[in-house]
Design a protein around this motif. Sequence first.
Motif, PDB file in Angstrom:
ATOM      1  N   THR A 177      -8.035   0.455   0.949  1.00 52.37           N
ATOM      2  CA  THR A 177      -8.632   0.536  -0.378  1.00 52.37           C
ATOM      3  C   THR A 177      -9.437   1.824  -0.493  1.00 52.37           C
ATOM      4  OG1 THR A 177     -10.074  -0.627  -1.939  1.00 52.37           O
ATOM      5  CG2 THR A 177     -10.687  -0.729   0.383  1.00 52.37           C
ATOM      6  N   THR A 178      -9.820   2.156  -1.685  1.00 53.38           N
ATOM      7  CA  THR A 178     -10.615   3.360  -1.903  1.00 53.38           C
ATOM      8  C   THR A 178     -11.903   3.292  -1.090  1.00 53.38           C
ATOM      9  OG1 THR A 178      -9.725   3.528  -4.153  1.00 53.38           O
ATOM     10  CG2 THR A 178     -11.707   4.800  -3.648  1.00 53.38           C
ATOM     11  N   GLU A 180      -5.024   0.416  -4.759  1.00 59.76           N
ATOM     12  CA  GLU A 180      -5.376   0.802  -6.138  1.00 59.76           C
ATOM     13  C   GLU A 180      -4.393   1.826  -6.689  1.00 59.76           C
ATOM     14  OE1 GLU A 180      -9.210  -0.556  -4.171  1.00 59.76           O
ATOM     15  OE2 GLU A 180      -7.541   0.747  -3.605  1.00 59.76           O
ATOM     16  N   ALA A 228      -4.432  -4.642  -8.224  1.00 59.85           N
ATOM     17  CA  ALA A 228      -4.696  -4.399  -6.808  1.00 59.85           C
ATOM     18  C   ALA A 228      -5.627  -5.469  -6.252  1.00 59.85           C
ATOM     19  CB  ALA A 228      -5.314  -3.019  -6.614  1.00 59.85           C
ATOM     20  N   VAL A 237      -7.372  -6.350  -2.468  1.00 59.73           N
ATOM     21  CA  VAL A 237      -7.560  -6.026  -1.058  1.00 59.73           C
ATOM     22  C   VAL A 237      -7.559  -7.332  -0.271  1.00 59.73           C
ATOM     23  CG1 VAL A 237      -9.055  -4.943   0.645  1.00 59.73           C
ATOM     24  CG2 VAL A 237      -8.875  -3.977  -1.659  1.00 59.73           C
ATOM     25  N   THR A 286       0.817  -1.213   0.000  1.00 58.96           N
ATOM     26  CA  THR A 286       0.000   0.000   0.000  1.00 58.96           C
ATOM     27  C   THR A 286       0.849   1.260   0.000  1.00 58.96           C
ATOM     28  OG1 THR A 286      -1.640  -1.217   1.279  1.00 58.96           O
ATOM     29  CG2 THR A 286      -1.910   1.168   1.151  1.00 58.96           C
ATOM     30  N   THR A 344      -3.623   3.857  -0.987  1.00 57.95           N
ATOM     31  CA  THR A 344      -4.431   2.664  -1.246  1.00 57.95           C
ATOM     32  C   THR A 344      -3.698   1.705  -2.174  1.00 57.95           C
ATOM     33  OG1 THR A 344      -5.524   3.529  -3.234  1.00 57.95           O
ATOM     34  CG2 THR A 344      -6.522   4.074  -1.091  1.00 57.95           C
ATOM     35  N   SER A 393      -1.018  -6.241  -2.710  1.00 60.40           N
ATOM     36  CA  SER A 393      -2.069  -6.501  -1.742  1.00 60.40           C
ATOM     37  C   SER A 393      -1.907  -5.611  -0.513  1.00 60.40           C
ATOM     38  CB  SER A 393      -2.059  -7.974  -1.313  1.00 60.40           C
ATOM     39  OG  SER A 393      -0.864  -8.283  -0.634  1.00 60.40           O
TER      40      SER A 393
END
Length: 304
Positions: free
Chosen positions: A41-42, A55, A70, A72, A16, A53, A37
């Motif tokens: 996240t968003t 992403e 991406a 999660v 991240t 994030t 990973s």
Amino acid sequence: MSEELAGKVALVAGATRGAGRAIAVQLGTAGATVYVSGRSTTGRRSEYDRPETVEETAALVTAAGGHGVAVVADHLVPAQVEALVRRIDAEQGRLDVLVNDIWGGERLFEWDSTVWEHDLDNGLRLLRLAVETHAVTSHHALPLLLRNPGGLVVEMTDGTDEYNRSRYRVSFFYDVAKSAVLRMAFALGHELGPRGATAVALTPGWMRSEMMLDHFGVTEDTWRDATGQVPHFCISETPSYVGRAVLALATDPGRARWNGQSLSSGQLAREYGFTDLDGSRPDAWRYMVEVQDPGRPADATGYR
């Protein structure tokens, strides 16, 4: 950008921010497909409550010339890690590089706090995040990595084996966590080496992560201003430096010579000839032994 890793697949667990993000991006510069990973996240931050994030990391990998994916995942939940590896297998059919960079303990450890004074819940949580996650990830990912010869596993930690062996690191829980990861790489070297893969432990030096820059109230462009608060910050390095170290290992056909060893970004920079983003080669662990630990005045001359 190059195509040295075109057709290769990597998983950077804990990508991240910080070292994980930079490692993923550097692998992307060589054309790798990189699964990144993490828990942030968003629209849903992890307990760190940071803005980065997975992403964003995946987008940076793609912009660098690779293909970022991406995912999660909480690596404390075996079922989520198993699903992640199954997805990589289904989509790619291979895994060439595994980077275990999961940490998450910056807000859990207490400097110079004894085991009986340290918050027990935080200490045990730190051990789970730093050690258990790595074991869970290796358990599920290594069968896929071993499917093809030449795989690479990088266990990210803080401190070399030589440095940590004779020095108390921060607190009981922190010391145990970082030493355990070093030993993981040693053990994995014994298990993977005869099966055609390579495992190493790797440490950056004093890294200018997003959290560290925020802590000092500086940016990457103004990082030297932080030396007014902590003079030894003069030896610090960007996360990209250790990212380039992983890239050098991943593109070295002779990397098996490092199997089971503890390595540092500065050491590998000397070996492979890469530099940090500013063209320097910080050697933080030698600096700490020869300058910081003996109490000498901060001066990175000859160490960058």
